[in-house]
Write an enzyme that holds these catalytic residues in place. Structure first.
Site, PDB file in Angstrom:
ATOM      1  N   TYR A  68     -11.898 -19.446 -29.688  1.00  0.00           N
ATOM      2  CA  TYR A  68     -10.738 -20.824 -29.921  1.00  0.00           C
ATOM      3  C   TYR A  68     -10.584 -21.129 -28.373  1.00  0.00           C
ATOM      4  CZ  TYR A  68      -7.220 -23.654 -30.779  1.00  0.00           C
ATOM      5  OH  TYR A  68      -6.217 -24.911 -30.949  1.00  0.00           O
ATOM      6  N   SER A 125      -5.967 -27.604 -26.077  1.00  0.00           N
ATOM      7  CA  SER A 125      -4.875 -26.628 -26.019  1.00  0.00           C
ATOM      8  C   SER A 125      -4.476 -26.385 -24.700  1.00  0.00           C
ATOM      9  CB  SER A 125      -5.714 -25.396 -26.897  1.00  0.00           C
ATOM     10  OG  SER A 125      -4.684 -24.449 -26.864  1.00  0.00           O
TER      11      SER A 125
END
Length: 252
Positions: free
Chosen positions: A154, A141
């Site tokens: 996350y 990410s």
């Protein structure tokens, strides 16, 4: 277009979004596919669709929190296609929350799915990849590269994937196994703006896109093209790279 006749790729999280787009991109390169996911109907439908269009494909339903799953998945690929050339570690989960808002169970689940499963799948695939050389592509990410507000579990899990990518790349470079990561920004998938539909979802995507230098959120195909490149011989001198596909967000 690359043609890797006789080669095999595993794609985890293949039943929707980025994983499904990557599966289609790898099929276009000529790979046979072992598709992995939790949704039986969607996975079987994708495998049938790819097979109908000339790509050998099998679907394995698996929960990657199951410690036995990686060895079962790799064995299924070898049994079906005789070899393994590419592993795409795409499966993941997203939760929002600051440290104070994140209970231990959520922290443990996100770290296990997003980081632990990448580690276990990669470890299980190494012996097969070592036979003829191959590639692992991890889907991280852009929050692995920059700080994130309100998504600490996350973001930390994906930063760990980025560091794992670099460490494994060094450990296995001499064996002919290339290991790189794609770092997507906001991408129009079911995970983004989950629970919002219709005009409200369109408004939400537009608002997210307005904050991105290129003026829009990404598409699964934007990410898939880069993942397929990293899996291909065209990226044959790349390992340990973290490639943002985020419309410039991490450069801002």
């Amino acid at each position: 277009m690359d043609q890797h006749h006789g080669t095999c790729a595993i794609v985890t999280g293949a039943t929707s979004g980025i994983g499904m787009a990557i599966a289609r991109a790898l099929a276009a390169q000529g790979h046979a596919l072992l598709l992995v996911g939790r949704r039986q109907a969607e996975g079987a439908a994708l495998a049938n669709s790819l097979t109908a269009h000339g790509t050998p494909a099998q679907f394995v339903r698996a929960d990657l929190s199951d410690r036995a799953a990686p060895d079962i998945i790799v064995r299924a690929a070898l049994d079906s296609f005789g070899r393994l050339d590419v592993l795409i570690n795409n499966a993941g989960a997203l939760i929002h929350g600051t440290a104070e808002e994140t209970p231990d169970d959520d922290w443990d689940r996100i770290m296990d799915v997003n980081t632990g499963a990448v580690f276990r799948m990669s470890r299980a695939a190494m012996p097969a990849l070592r036979v003829q050389g191959g590639a692992i592509v991890n889907i991280a990410s852009d929050w692995a590269l920059v700080g994130a507000r309100g998504a600490v579990a996350y973001a930390v899990s994906k930063a760990a994937v980025a560091q794992m990518t670099r460490c494994m790349a060094l450990d296995h470079a001499a064996e002919g196994i290339r290991i790189n990561a794609v770092c997507p920004g906001d991408t129009d998938t079911p995970m983004l703006a989950a629970g919002v539909s219709g005009a409200a979802r369109a408004d939400r995507l537009a608002a997210l896109g307005a904050a991105i230098p290129m003026g829009r959120v990404g598409t699964p195909e934007d990410v898939a093209r880069v993942a397929a490149f990293l899996a291909s011989d065209a990226a044959g001198y790349m390992t340990g790279a973290l490639i943002p596909v985020d419309g410039g967000a991490s450069a801002d």
